[in-house]
Design a protein around this motif. Structure first.
Motif, mmCIF file in Angstrom:
data_model
loop_
_atom_site.group_PDB
_atom_site.id
_atom_site.type_symbol
_atom_site.label_atom_id
_atom_site.label_comp_id
_atom_site.label_asym_id
_atom_site.label_seq_id
_atom_site.Cartn_x
_atom_site.Cartn_y
_atom_site.Cartn_z
ATOM 1 N N LEU A 74 14.124 -9.516 -11.482
ATOM 2 C CA LEU A 74 15.568 -9.285 -11.391
ATOM 3 C C LEU A 74 16.265 -10.624 -11.172
ATOM 4 O O LEU A 74 16.012 -11.306 -10.183
ATOM 5 N N GLU A 75 17.177 -10.979 -12.104
ATOM 6 C CA GLU A 75 17.760 -12.317 -12.097
ATOM 7 C C GLU A 75 19.232 -12.364 -11.732
ATOM 8 O O GLU A 75 19.703 -13.350 -11.162
ATOM 9 N N LYS A 76 19.994 -11.337 -12.082
ATOM 10 C CA LYS A 76 21.440 -11.423 -11.852
ATOM 11 C C LYS A 76 22.058 -10.035 -11.925
ATOM 12 O O LYS A 76 21.419 -9.064 -12.365
ATOM 13 N N SER A 77 23.322 -9.950 -11.501
ATOM 14 C CA SER A 77 24.061 -8.703 -11.616
ATOM 15 C C SER A 77 24.432 -8.450 -13.073
ATOM 16 O O SER A 77 24.642 -9.391 -13.849
ATOM 17 N N GLY A 78 24.516 -7.185 -13.445
ATOM 18 C CA GLY A 78 24.915 -6.829 -14.791
ATOM 19 C C GLY A 78 26.420 -6.864 -14.966
ATOM 20 O O GLY A 78 27.181 -7.038 -14.000
ATOM 21 N N ASN A 93 28.240 -4.379 -15.747
ATOM 22 C CA ASN A 93 28.780 -3.161 -15.158
ATOM 23 C C ASN A 93 28.335 -3.035 -13.711
ATOM 24 O O ASN A 93 27.204 -3.384 -13.352
ATOM 25 N N THR A 94 29.205 -2.526 -12.878
ATOM 26 C CA THR A 94 28.891 -2.326 -11.469
ATOM 27 C C THR A 94 27.676 -1.417 -11.325
ATOM 28 O O THR A 94 27.530 -0.431 -12.043
ATOM 29 N N GLY A 95 26.808 -1.780 -10.388
ATOM 30 C CA GLY A 95 25.631 -0.954 -10.149
ATOM 31 C C GLY A 95 24.466 -1.255 -11.048
ATOM 32 O O GLY A 95 23.485 -0.503 -11.065
ATOM 33 N N GLN A 96 24.533 -2.369 -11.803
ATOM 34 C CA GLN A 96 23.437 -2.743 -12.682
ATOM 35 C C GLN A 96 22.910 -4.130 -12.317
ATOM 36 O O GLN A 96 23.657 -4.992 -11.844
ATOM 37 N N LEU A 97 21.623 -4.321 -12.537
ATOM 38 C CA LEU A 97 20.997 -5.631 -12.456
ATOM 39 C C LEU A 97 20.341 -5.937 -13.796
ATOM 40 O O LEU A 97 19.960 -5.023 -14.536
ATOM 41 N N VAL A 98 20.211 -7.225 -14.080
ATOM 42 C CA VAL A 98 19.584 -7.672 -15.325
ATOM 43 C C VAL A 98 18.389 -8.545 -14.976
ATOM 44 O O VAL A 98 18.469 -9.419 -14.108
ATOM 45 N N GLY A 99 17.289 -8.276 -15.624
ATOM 46 C CA GLY A 99 16.098 -9.083 -15.450
ATOM 47 C C GLY A 99 15.487 -9.442 -16.783
ATOM 48 O O GLY A 99 16.013 -9.091 -17.841
ATOM 49 N N ARG A 100 14.371 -10.159 -16.720
ATOM 50 C CA ARG A 100 13.639 -10.535 -17.930
ATOM 51 C C ARG A 100 12.276 -9.869 -17.927
ATOM 52 O O ARG A 100 11.541 -9.917 -16.942
ATOM 53 N N SER A 101 11.945 -9.272 -19.048
ATOM 54 C CA SER A 101 10.620 -8.688 -19.205
ATOM 55 C C SER A 101 9.606 -9.823 -19.367
ATOM 56 O O SER A 101 9.972 -10.986 -19.565
ATOM 57 N N PRO A 102 8.314 -9.525 -19.308
ATOM 58 C CA PRO A 102 7.316 -10.567 -19.581
ATOM 59 C C PRO A 102 7.508 -11.219 -20.947
ATOM 60 O O PRO A 102 7.101 -12.362 -21.151
ATOM 61 N N TRP A 103 8.161 -10.484 -21.875
ATOM 62 C CA TRP A 103 8.352 -11.003 -23.231
ATOM 63 C C TRP A 103 9.738 -11.615 -23.414
ATOM 64 O O TRP A 103 10.210 -11.775 -24.538
ATOM 65 N N LEU A 104 10.394 -11.940 -22.310
ATOM 66 C CA LEU A 104 11.651 -12.683 -22.274
ATOM 67 C C LEU A 104 12.870 -11.858 -22.689
ATOM 68 O O LEU A 104 13.959 -12.384 -22.863
ATOM 69 N N GLN A 105 12.703 -10.566 -22.853
ATOM 70 C CA GLN A 105 13.841 -9.728 -23.228
ATOM 71 C C GLN A 105 14.715 -9.456 -22.008
ATOM 72 O O GLN A 105 14.209 -9.197 -20.922
ATOM 73 N N PRO A 106 16.044 -9.481 -22.168
ATOM 74 C CA PRO A 106 16.899 -9.016 -21.079
ATOM 75 C C PRO A 106 16.780 -7.508 -20.923
ATOM 76 O O PRO A 106 16.815 -6.773 -21.910
ATOM 77 N N VAL A 107 16.603 -7.060 -19.686
ATOM 78 C CA VAL A 107 16.420 -5.639 -19.397
ATOM 79 C C VAL A 107 17.417 -5.239 -18.316
ATOM 80 O O VAL A 107 17.515 -5.892 -17.274
ATOM 81 N N ILE A 108 18.163 -4.170 -18.577
ATOM 82 C CA ILE A 108 19.174 -3.680 -17.643
ATOM 83 C C ILE A 108 18.600 -2.491 -16.880
ATOM 84 O O ILE A 108 18.008 -1.584 -17.463
ATOM 85 N N VAL A 109 18.775 -2.525 -15.538
ATOM 86 C CA VAL A 109 18.229 -1.478 -14.693
ATOM 87 C C VAL A 109 19.225 -1.175 -13.584
ATOM 88 O O VAL A 109 20.077 -2.003 -13.251
ATOM 89 N N ASP A 110 19.134 0.003 -12.998
ATOM 90 C CA ASP A 110 20.000 0.366 -11.885
ATOM 91 C C ASP A 110 19.788 -0.591 -10.720
ATOM 92 O O ASP A 110 18.655 -0.982 -10.414
ATOM 93 N N ILE A 136 10.430 -8.761 -8.120
ATOM 94 C CA ILE A 136 9.719 -8.374 -9.337
ATOM 95 C C ILE A 136 9.359 -6.911 -9.179
ATOM 96 O O ILE A 136 8.599 -6.545 -8.274
ATOM 97 N N VAL A 137 9.937 -6.058 -9.994
ATOM 98 C CA VAL A 137 9.813 -4.613 -9.830
ATOM 99 C C VAL A 137 9.174 -3.998 -11.071
ATOM 100 O O VAL A 137 9.240 -4.552 -12.167
ATOM 101 N N SER A 138 8.560 -2.863 -10.857
ATOM 102 C CA SER A 138 7.955 -2.132 -11.960
ATOM 103 C C SER A 138 8.988 -1.189 -12.552
ATOM 104 O O SER A 138 9.611 -0.403 -11.836
#
Length: 478
Positions: free
Chosen positions: A416-420, A422-439, A448-450
């Protein structure tokens, strides 16, 4: 050639709280990840010299533009920006104030005094090997001298640039760049890097480990090792042997708190067995590899002086995938290199279909003065280059989408790297460098979350947290 990334003029370090009398600097970065790293190090040096970062040109006493010279348009963007700064500087002077302008990076190295001739607004021109001289150059400029520092010095600039303070590192986030190698000895005929960054130089093991440990202690959980040909890095290790990048990565993986390691940009000729085995053995080494090939035509590869064939590249990819089956590949492609025929271009498309990339960077060939390619016969018509680029990018885009769709339903570790947005979202990077949005309930920035990938978006993936009880995040690498 180092992978390039775009930066808008608004990109800058966050504004710092400071007194009204503090000198203020706005740093604008064009180009590759190494330029981002260099901008941070120059920012550290300027902080020691009494400057505070600001997030707008208008608020600055010093504007520092760190430039890229890989393509013609990148250089022209710099001159366009300097034209706007000339108007601002004139306005500032009329109001009784002052504004200094410095140009750093590869355009500075390549064009030197020509920058000041073409853009008199510039006070300092400083090449990528002389950043440690920036504070002194600014003092000389304040005394009325137009300063051009583009000689390749004998001293190591990394030893002379100050280390970033822990607070500054924390302010940059939980992932960081770390330069381990600079320069290039390959002399691809399209590339200016050997002329602007110089010969290949590897940083010593001890210096790299010191910086990596300092980053980890400040909360950085992922580092990306940088170099024009990063997998050409070599140095004497603690055991007295000469290490390659594979051995260095193994040592870095032992640093407490440093959970993820990446590196870029690689050259196929320097991808040795030790590095491939590190991908096989180390969970900290992310399963993502940027491995530029540039063309799928042996005839064009020879004209580019790449010194490998398309078959060599494909066999190397097969060897890497055998060692790490889940690895994702990205690449670089140049279309319209002098002499490229339709058949040559079809060879490139064939290679792309054979390899199946997760992502790629692709460009029309751009003449760079001083490179062998600039004087070659058979320059390709611009319209032909544009049509080929569109076709190639359409193929790459489909492969990228297919890779994303293939991730749906997979459970992955997400930093988890930064806030998204939209409110209530975080953005992280997958092992393959893709941006992934999660609650945002999945965890905190730096965890580092599963997560389980649920769907794809235009430029990112969407996921739900998965833990030991089905809904709790975790913070350790598995």
């Amino acid at each position: 050639m180092t992978q390039t990334i775009p930066h808008d003029i608004e990109d800058a370090a966050p504004a710092a709280q400071s007194g009204a009398s503090a000198k203020k600097v706005f740093v604008k970065t064009y180009g590759c990840q190494m330029n981002v790293y260099d901008s941070e190090r120059m920012g550290d040096a300027l902080t020691r010299d009494g400057y505070q970062p600001v997030d707008s040109v208008e608020a600055a006493d010093l504007v520092l533009i760190n430039t890229c010279h890989i393509r013609e348009k990148a250089a022209e963007k710099v001159y366009s920006q300097l034209g706007r700064l000339a108007k601002l500087k004139q306005q500032r002077n009329e109001e009784g104030g002052d504004l200094m302008v410095a140009v750093a990076g590869c355009v500075a190295q390549a064009e030197g005094q020509e920058i000041i001739r073409r853009a008199p607004v510039v006070d300092v021109v400083i090449g990528p090997q002389t950043y440690h001289r920036l504070p002194d150059a600014l003092e000389r400029a304040r005394a009325g001298e137009s300063v051009v520092e583009t000689e390749f010095p004998a001293e190591d600039k990394f030893d002379r640039l100050p280390a970033a303070a822990a607070a500054a590192i924390r302010g940059r986030g939980v992932s960081a760049f770390l330069t381990v190698q600079e320069g290039c000895d390959k002399f691809c005929t399209f590339c200016v890097v050997p002329y602007t960054r110089g010969a290949e130089v590897s940083r010593p093991v001890g210096k790299i480990l010191q910086e990596a440990e300092r980053l980890a202690q400040a909360g950085v959980r992922e580092i990306t090792l940088l170099g024009q040909n990063v997998n050409a890095w070599h140095g004497e290790g603690g055991d007295g042997r000469e290490w390659g990048l594979g051995e260095l990565v193994r040592r870095l993986a032992k640093i407490e708190g440093l959970d993820r390691i990446r590196y870029t940009t690689s050259h196929p000729r320097d991808m040795d067995d030790a590095l491939i085995e590190a991908h096989r053995d180390l969970p900290q080494l992310m399963p993502y590899l940027h491995l530029p090939v540039q063309s799928g035509s042996d005839r064009i590869l020879k004209a580019m002086n790449r010194r490998h064939t398309a078959e060599d590249y494909i066999r190397l990819v097969e060897k890497i995938r055998k060692a790490r089956p889940d690895i994702a590949l990205s690449g670089d492609f140049i279309v319209g290199f002098p002499g490229e025929t339709d058949a040559d271009f079809q060879d490139t498309l064939r290679l792309i279909r054979d390899v199946e990339y997760a992502a790629a960077f692709s460009f029309k060939y751009s003449i760079r003065p001083g490179t062998p390619g600039a004087g070659m016969d058979g320059q390709v018509d611009e319209a032909v280059k544009s049509a080929r680029l569109a076709e190639l990018q359409a193929l790459i885009s489909e492969q990228t989408r297919a890779f994303g769709r293939g991730c749906i339903g997979r459970t992955v570790d997400l930093l988890l790297e930064k806030s998204g947005r939209n409110t209530g979202q975080l953005v992280g990077r997958s092992p393959w460098l893709q941006p992934v949005i999660v609650d945002a309930k999945a965890g905190q920035i730096g965890d580092i979350v599963s997560v389980r990938i649920m769907q794809t978006g235009t430029n990112s993936l969407f996921a739900e947290p998965v833990g030991a009880n089905g809904d709790q995040p975790r913070s350790e690498i598995v």
